[in-house]
Design a protein around this motif. Structure first.
Motif, mmCIF file in Angstrom:
data_model
loop_
_atom_site.group_PDB
_atom_site.id
_atom_site.type_symbol
_atom_site.label_atom_id
_atom_site.label_comp_id
_atom_site.label_asym_id
_atom_site.label_seq_id
_atom_site.Cartn_x
_atom_site.Cartn_y
_atom_site.Cartn_z
ATOM 1 N N ALA A 87 0.844 -1.198 0.000
ATOM 2 C CA ALA A 87 0.000 0.000 0.000
ATOM 3 C C ALA A 87 0.876 1.243 0.000
ATOM 4 O O ALA A 87 1.784 1.380 0.820
ATOM 5 C CB ALA A 87 -0.915 -0.001 1.217
ATOM 6 N N GLU A 111 -12.657 -4.965 1.802
ATOM 7 C CA GLU A 111 -11.595 -4.667 0.849
ATOM 8 C C GLU A 111 -10.935 -3.364 1.270
ATOM 9 O O GLU A 111 -11.612 -2.463 1.762
ATOM 10 C CB GLU A 111 -12.154 -4.469 -0.561
ATOM 11 C CG GLU A 111 -12.948 -5.630 -1.091
ATOM 12 C CD GLU A 111 -13.669 -5.314 -2.391
ATOM 13 O OE1 GLU A 111 -13.994 -6.274 -3.099
ATOM 14 O OE2 GLU A 111 -13.916 -4.118 -2.670
ATOM 15 N N TYR A 113 -8.371 -0.346 -0.316
ATOM 16 C CA TYR A 113 -7.742 0.226 -1.495
ATOM 17 C C TYR A 113 -6.766 1.314 -1.059
ATOM 18 O O TYR A 113 -7.033 2.038 -0.093
ATOM 19 C CB TYR A 113 -8.802 0.878 -2.398
ATOM 20 C CG TYR A 113 -9.788 -0.102 -2.959
ATOM 21 C CD1 TYR A 113 -9.605 -0.643 -4.228
ATOM 22 C CD2 TYR A 113 -10.898 -0.511 -2.218
ATOM 23 C CE1 TYR A 113 -10.509 -1.567 -4.740
ATOM 24 C CE2 TYR A 113 -11.802 -1.425 -2.730
ATOM 25 C CZ TYR A 113 -11.605 -1.946 -3.994
ATOM 26 O OH TYR A 113 -12.488 -2.862 -4.498
ATOM 27 N N SER A 114 -5.655 1.426 -1.762
ATOM 28 C CA SER A 114 -4.788 2.585 -1.576
ATOM 29 C C SER A 114 -5.033 3.518 -2.743
ATOM 30 O O SER A 114 -5.177 3.076 -3.885
ATOM 31 C CB SER A 114 -3.312 2.183 -1.483
ATOM 32 O OG SER A 114 -2.855 1.636 -2.698
ATOM 33 N N GLU A 115 -5.133 4.789 -2.427
ATOM 34 C CA GLU A 115 -5.342 5.786 -3.469
ATOM 35 C C GLU A 115 -3.965 6.314 -3.844
ATOM 36 O O GLU A 115 -3.412 7.152 -3.155
ATOM 37 C CB GLU A 115 -6.270 6.881 -2.966
ATOM 38 C CG GLU A 115 -7.648 6.340 -2.634
ATOM 39 C CD GLU A 115 -8.601 7.381 -2.107
ATOM 40 O OE1 GLU A 115 -8.158 8.477 -1.710
ATOM 41 O OE2 GLU A 115 -9.802 7.098 -2.092
ATOM 42 N N PRO A 119 -7.075 4.327 -7.427
ATOM 43 C CA PRO A 119 -7.283 3.295 -6.410
ATOM 44 C C PRO A 119 -6.750 1.922 -6.848
ATOM 45 O O PRO A 119 -6.946 1.514 -7.992
ATOM 46 C CB PRO A 119 -8.797 3.254 -6.237
ATOM 47 C CG PRO A 119 -9.287 4.555 -6.750
ATOM 48 C CD PRO A 119 -8.335 4.957 -7.833
ATOM 49 N N ARG A 120 -6.063 1.252 -5.905
ATOM 50 C CA ARG A 120 -5.567 -0.103 -6.143
ATOM 51 C C ARG A 120 -5.962 -0.972 -4.955
ATOM 52 O O ARG A 120 -5.766 -0.587 -3.807
ATOM 53 C CB ARG A 120 -4.052 -0.113 -6.272
ATOM 54 C CG ARG A 120 -3.569 0.612 -7.518
ATOM 55 C CD ARG A 120 -2.114 0.430 -7.727
ATOM 56 N NE ARG A 120 -1.883 -0.968 -8.097
ATOM 57 C CZ ARG A 120 -0.689 -1.501 -8.251
ATOM 58 N NH1 ARG A 120 0.384 -0.773 -8.061
ATOM 59 N NH2 ARG A 120 -0.546 -2.768 -8.582
ATOM 60 N N LEU A 121 -6.509 -2.143 -5.252
ATOM 61 C CA LEU A 121 -6.891 -3.082 -4.197
ATOM 62 C C LEU A 121 -5.623 -3.631 -3.556
ATOM 63 O O LEU A 121 -4.773 -4.204 -4.236
ATOM 64 C CB LEU A 121 -7.729 -4.214 -4.802
ATOM 65 C CG LEU A 121 -8.258 -5.268 -3.835
ATOM 66 C CD1 LEU A 121 -9.203 -4.659 -2.810
ATOM 67 C CD2 LEU A 121 -8.959 -6.373 -4.617
ATOM 68 N N VAL A 122 -5.474 -3.438 -2.238
ATOM 69 C CA VAL A 122 -4.252 -3.875 -1.544
ATOM 70 C C VAL A 122 -4.503 -4.990 -0.542
ATOM 71 O O VAL A 122 -3.580 -5.701 -0.161
ATOM 72 C CB VAL A 122 -3.513 -2.708 -0.856
ATOM 73 C CG1 VAL A 122 -3.051 -1.698 -1.889
ATOM 74 C CG2 VAL A 122 -4.365 -2.043 0.219
#
Length: 132
Positions: A87, A111, A113-115, A119-122
């Motif tokens: 993240a 879930e 997410y890191s922005e 956004p990415r699923l971490v």
């Protein structure tokens, strides 16, 4: 009292969550959204957010979602967390929802997410929340 207001009051009563800076964005029938602004002290030696910070956010997201169906006096019985990727970024966003609930227990999935700039699923999590 609406669920958002109740959730904000519960979060405000948690010194650890306040220390981390967690913010309740929404709470309703569709689930819960919490956000956490990433501070420099949240990073580990490789320059990514420490897993303990992510775990604390997941724990709250799961518990808050369980509280939507069981009431505000709930505790986490157990949870599992899968880290999918490191993240990074300025903020973490947690989303959670109840999968199944009875009178005293709820199974919840979440879930994080890191922005980063996008956004990415971490992380993915699942837990059992109990009414006390």
């Amino acid at each position: 009292m609406d669920l958002n207001q109740l959730g904000k009051e519960v979060l405000k009563a948690q010194p650890f969550s306040q220390y981390l800076g967690m913010e309740l964005l929404s709470a309703g029938e569709e689930g819960v959204e919490l956000a956490l602004k990433v501070r420099p002290e949240f990073y580990q030696h490789l320059g990514v957010v420490h897993g303990g910070v992510i775990a604390a956010l997941m724990d709250n997201a799961l518990t808050f979602a369980g509280g939507l169906v069981l009431g505000p006096e709930v505790l986490t019985v157990e949870f599992k967390l899968n880290f999918l990727r490191p993240a990074k970024g300025e903020r973490l966003l947690a989303r959670s929802k109840v999968v199944q609930a009875g009178k005293r227990l709820a199974v919840v999935q979440g879930e994080i997410y890191s922005e980063e700039p996008e956004p990415r699923l971490v992380a993915l999590g699942q837990g059992t929340i109990a009414k006390v």
